[in-house]
Write an enzyme that holds these catalytic residues in place. Structure first.
Site, PDB file in Angstrom:
ATOM      1  N   LYS A  98     -15.121  -1.681   3.212  1.00  0.00           N
ATOM      2  CA  LYS A  98     -13.888  -2.336   3.696  1.00  0.00           C
ATOM      3  C   LYS A  98     -13.867  -2.516   5.220  1.00  0.00           C
ATOM      4  O   LYS A  98     -13.015  -1.967   5.921  1.00  0.00           O
ATOM      5  CB  LYS A  98     -12.654  -1.538   3.268  1.00  0.00           C
ATOM      6  CG  LYS A  98     -12.491  -1.371   1.760  1.00  0.00           C
ATOM      7  CD  LYS A  98     -11.165  -0.706   1.423  1.00  0.00           C
ATOM      8  CE  LYS A  98     -10.957  -0.501  -0.056  1.00  0.00           C
ATOM      9  NZ  LYS A  98     -11.754   0.574  -0.642  1.00  0.00           N
ATOM     10  N   ASP A 158     -18.628  -0.387  -0.916  1.00  0.00           N
ATOM     11  CA  ASP A 158     -17.188  -0.553  -0.675  1.00  0.00           C
ATOM     12  C   ASP A 158     -16.795   0.132   0.631  1.00  0.00           C
ATOM     13  O   ASP A 158     -16.244   1.225   0.632  1.00  0.00           O
ATOM     14  CB  ASP A 158     -16.462   0.074  -1.885  1.00  0.00           C
ATOM     15  CG  ASP A 158     -14.950   0.027  -1.777  1.00  0.00           C
ATOM     16  OD1 ASP A 158     -14.429  -0.778  -0.995  1.00  0.00           O
ATOM     17  OD2 ASP A 158     -14.298   0.803  -2.506  1.00  0.00           O
ATOM     18  N   ARG A 208     -12.787   7.575 -12.545  1.00  0.00           N
ATOM     19  CA  ARG A 208     -12.576   8.796 -13.323  1.00  0.00           C
ATOM     20  C   ARG A 208     -12.609   8.657 -14.838  1.00  0.00           C
ATOM     21  O   ARG A 208     -13.072   9.593 -15.502  1.00  0.00           O
ATOM     22  CB  ARG A 208     -11.284   9.468 -12.838  1.00  0.00           C
ATOM     23  CG  ARG A 208     -11.470  10.062 -11.450  1.00  0.00           C
ATOM     24  CD  ARG A 208     -10.170  10.273 -10.745  1.00  0.00           C
ATOM     25  NE  ARG A 208      -9.534   9.005 -10.399  1.00  0.00           N
ATOM     26  CZ  ARG A 208      -8.358   8.891  -9.793  1.00  0.00           C
ATOM     27  NH1 ARG A 208      -7.685   9.976  -9.483  1.00  0.00           N
ATOM     28  NH2 ARG A 208      -7.866   7.714  -9.493  1.00  0.00           N
ATOM     29  N   THR A 245      -3.590  -1.576  -2.857  1.00  0.00           N
ATOM     30  CA  THR A 245      -2.567  -1.292  -3.883  1.00  0.00           C
ATOM     31  C   THR A 245      -1.722  -0.080  -3.502  1.00  0.00           C
ATOM     32  O   THR A 245      -0.695   0.177  -4.119  1.00  0.00           O
ATOM     33  CB  THR A 245      -3.209  -1.097  -5.266  1.00  0.00           C
ATOM     34  OG1 THR A 245      -4.349  -0.265  -5.123  1.00  0.00           O
ATOM     35  CG2 THR A 245      -3.617  -2.404  -5.879  1.00  0.00           C
ATOM     36  N   LYS A 256     -20.604   1.524  -7.680  1.00  0.00           N
ATOM     37  CA  LYS A 256     -19.861   1.340  -6.421  1.00  0.00           C
ATOM     38  C   LYS A 256     -20.032   2.587  -5.559  1.00  0.00           C
ATOM     39  O   LYS A 256     -19.783   3.705  -6.006  1.00  0.00           O
ATOM     40  CB  LYS A 256     -18.372   1.112  -6.686  1.00  0.00           C
ATOM     41  CG  LYS A 256     -17.565   0.951  -5.385  1.00  0.00           C
ATOM     42  CD  LYS A 256     -16.141   0.513  -5.656  1.00  0.00           C
ATOM     43  CE  LYS A 256     -15.169   1.643  -5.805  1.00  0.00           C
ATOM     44  NZ  LYS A 256     -14.788   2.322  -4.557  1.00  0.00           N
TER      45      LYS A 256
END
Ligand code: C5P
Length: 232
Positions: A61, A59, A211, A119, A32
């Protein structure tokens, strides 16, 4: 495509990213690329990682007027990425135009998935800042349903929402889920997490892991542990 581990390469330079990917000698992980790396290095980083044989989830968005998103998606499609995304909040019309923009001349296109509510947004901030007063779960499912109506392939969601998204939108509608941690690992700033094995059980199609792999003492071993728990 389906059931794979996507490594979030949240690095700020090409050098750090390629040095990290050099550690993987056998399997070529799905990668990603987010805003930080893309804005630091430009589209060339996508071409370079693609040329090394990795699949790419870009990614970025997107969220703008439908015509602008359509044109931007057309540019991204030519980069030969495998998955792109946008904000479902941009409306069904914006998502439809984005899909049209992604279509290549040969009839193929990258998968397109939608972010529902980030989130980082909770019930309180959604009501106070966005004036949306419905329960957040209902909003997430409504946005997922809109993405389905627009013809998208799936959504990015919490692993905790993946089962419900499949109930509402069908089991073929992809759920791509970040917020994954090993049972014995550090949660960091992620609050609602699941292990790769739990994400598999609940039906996530792809897990996005940053991570726990990138900051591990042995990233390849951490990646293989994700594969064993989630894919094998
Ligand atoms: O390091 P970590 O595993 O927390 O990385 C998760 C990745 O998924 C990051 O790139 C983060 O930006 C992204 N993400 C997320 N939660 C979302 C959407 C994207 O963690 N709701």
């Amino acid at each position: 495509m389906g059931k794979d581990v996507i490594i979030a390469c949240d690095f700020d330079s090409k050098e750090k990213t390629l040095e990290f990917l050099d550690k993987f000698t056998g399997r070529k992980p799905f990668v990603k690329i987010g805003m930080e790396l893309f804005y630091a290095e430009g589209p060339d980083i996508v071409r370079q990682i693609k040329a090394r044989g990795h699949k790419i989830f870009l990614d970025l968005k997107l969220h703008d007027i439908p015509n602008t998103v359509k044109k931007a998606m057309s540019v991204l499609s030519k980069l030969d990425v495998d998955i792109c995304n946008l904000h479902a909040a941009g409306t069904i019309k914006m998502m439809e135009e984005a899909l049209a923009g992604l279509m290549r001349e040969d009839g193929t296109r990258p998968l397109l998935i939608a972010v529902t509510q980030l989130t980082s947004t909770d019930q309180q901030s959604m009501e106070r800042d966005l004036l949306i007063e419905k329960p957040i779960d209902e909003v997430v499912m409504h946005y997922a349903h809109n993405a389905k109506i627009a013809g998208l392939d799936g959504v990015v969601c919490s692993p905790l929402e993946a089962g419900k998204v499949h109930e509402v939108c069908g089991k073929d509608f992809l759920t791509v889920t970040p917020g994954v941690r090993f049972a014995d690992g550090d949660k960091g700033d992620q609050k609602r997490v699941m292990t790769p094995a739990e994400a598999k059980k609940i039906g996530s199609d792809y897990i996005v892991v940053g991570r726990p792999i990138t900051a591990a003492a042995d990233p390849v071993a951490a990646y293989m542990r994700c594969i064993e728990e989630f894919v094998d």
